[in-house]
Design an enzyme around this catalytic site. Structure first.
Site, PDB file in Angstrom:
ATOM      1  CD  GLU A 342      -2.465   1.866   0.533  1.00 15.78           C
ATOM      2  OE1 GLU A 342      -3.268   1.115  -0.056  1.00 15.78           O
ATOM      3  OE2 GLU A 342      -2.362   3.083   0.276  1.00 15.78           O
ATOM      4  CB  CYS A 414     -13.744   0.935  -8.019  1.00 15.70           C
ATOM      5  SG  CYS A 414     -12.200   1.812  -8.142  1.00 15.70           S
TER       6      CYS A 414
END
Ligand code: SAH
Length: 457
Positions: A342, A414
């Site tokens: 991340e 997404c």
């Protein structure tokens, strides 16, 4: 733009994200912000072989599917696209959009997808008041007009409409929005103007654990007004809310872009995180860490990821773009070791602490850019889960992923158009598409999540 050429037609279908398709004698036009079944008039914007664009002039008659009384801000507020139709209709339209997009790519790669790979759409458990995060903007409805706080007006980026009836935000968020706006009006505070760089108020960020009831509120301003008066916090704490405020923050941001940039955050009350429970695991979420905006919907999504992974035990699993480490934790019992990557340090730190708190000790979290570290990671995983931001994976990150040579890849996306673009590289590298499903994480809006399982023999 010349707006003289006007056409009329009925919207036949939808193209992602919310473009109606209108067939005319001159060819097919796509027109934004329209719904199947509506009769519309539109300006001709662009004419190109195979893709003409129109700009909506007027909705002449509604779609027969439009049976719900929408939110009063509908069509002004840029937040929602499907307020006027039942949830089932929206789900069906989104299912069709994702199915068409995947099929258009698969048809270019014969033999690379299993028969019946697309399993349809999983609805969100809640379609009202489901959002655990709202980022409201301060502004006005016209130049020099009264202060407003809410969402950007559709197609008019500088204007902001106060959304006191939002159906998708948690009700506490609307109570807080109204209270903060009233307070700001009583003090004659003004909104930051991105042209003149004057003004004080920028954003109101509210996050709430749907399970814990904990609310984190962050007022984002320029540095001009100094510290906030003590009674701002007292006013908020005196409000009657369904949940409870766990933290009140003041973030200072003098940057020129509209994004919330955290130059300095002061804690006015409580603590600088809220907690949420997802599939029985607890997560502490800091103000600027990514967390899925629909908690119950996220559970549905993560269950799907887990289902696609199967019950086979692996030695090593990667969770790339791991945010606060939700997927890594949910998969941790399927592998000897999980590695999460991340880029936001605050999120990677929170991911470590969350895993520890949940008693999970087989995950390594690395705070880095996926593109930079992915090919350099020492061991080869059998399964990689990727969940990149809207723009999908960068060519470098994608190249690195392919060099890992994992047996299986689960791609969570997404933005299905980004998925379809990256999918071509997976096909070119010999991965085939086994299963795919859409999950409606963002009811009423144009958003849709897609999960796809790829495997290499
Ligand atoms: N899987 C997580 C987060 C998904 S959102 C969840 O379900 O909650 C995408 C995440 O990717 C964000 O946390 C974002 O900060 C991170 N990100 C964006 N670009 C990145 C990059 N180049 N390398 C690593 N992480 C990145």
């Amino acid at each position: 733009m010349r707006k003289t050429e006007i056409r009329r037609g009925t919207v036949g279908g939808l193209k992602f994200p919310n473009q109606g398709i209108v067939r005319t004698d001159e060819g097919v036009f796509v027109v934004k912000n329209t719904l199947p079944g509506q009769t519309i008039s539109f300006y001709v914007r662009k004419k190109r072989a195979g893709r003409n664009e129109g700009q909506l002039e007027e909705i002449i008659s509604p779609s027969p599917e439009e049976t719900e009384t929408p939110c009063p801000h509908f069509r002004i507020c840029g937040g929602c696209a499907y307020q006027s139709v039942p949830a089932e209709t929206e789900n069906e339209w989104k299912r069709q959009m994702v199915s068409d997009l995947l099929a258009s790519c698969v048809s270019e790669y014969p033999g690379m997808a299993d028969r019946g790979y697309f399993e349809g759409i999983v609805p969100s458990p809640e379609a009202e008041g489901y959002r655990n995060k709202m980022e409201f903007s301060f502004g006005n409805m016209e130049k020099g007009g009264a202060l407003t706080l809410g969402m950007h007006v559709s197609g008019r980026f500088h204007d902001v409409v106060t959304v006191e009836h939002c159906r998708i935000a948690d009700p506490d968020m609307i109570t807080l929005l109204k209270a903060v706006l009233d307070y700001a009006l009583s003090r004659s505070w003004s909104a930051f103007n991105r042209n003149t760089h004057e003004g004080f108020l920028r954003h109101l960020l509210i996050r709430k654990g749907q399970r814990s009831g904990e609310i984190l509120l962050d007022l984002v301003t320029t540095s001009g007004g100094g510290t906030l008066p003590e009674d701002f916090k007292d006013m908020l704490l005196s409000l009657k809310l369904e949940g409870q405020l766990s933290g009140i923050l003041h973030t200072v941001n003098d940057a020129l872009s509209d994004a919330i940039v955290n130059e300095e955050t002061r804690l006015l009350y409580g603590r600088d995180y809220f907690t949420e429970t997802i599939l029985g695991k607890d997560f502490r979420i800091t103000p600027f860490s990514f967390f899925q905006t629909n908690s119950a919907g996220a559970e549905v999504l993560y269950r799907k990821v887990r289902e696609f992974a199967g019950e086979k035990k692996r030695r090593l699993i990667f969770d790339l773009y791991c945010g606060t480490g939700t997927i890594a934790q949910i998969m941790s019992d399927l592998a000897e070791k999980v590695v999460g990557v991340e880029v936001v340090e605050e999120a990677a730190e929170a991911a470590k602490e969350n895993a520890e708190r949940n008693g999970i000790d087989n995950i390594d979290f690395i705070s880095a850019d996926v593109a930079k570290v992915v090919s350099g990671l020492p061991e080869r995983p059998e399964l990689v889960v990727v969940d990149p931001p809207r723009e999908g994976m960068s060519p470098k990150a994608l190249g690195g992923l392919l060099r890992l040579g994992a047996e299986s890849i689960i791609y969570v996306s997404c933005k299905p158009t980004s998925l379809v673009r990256d999918m071509k590289e997976l096909f070119n590298a010999g991965y085939s598409l086994k299963r795919a499903a859409a999950v409606n994480l963002f009811p009423r809006t144009t958003g849709i999540e897609t999960v796809a399982l790829f495997a290499k023999e």
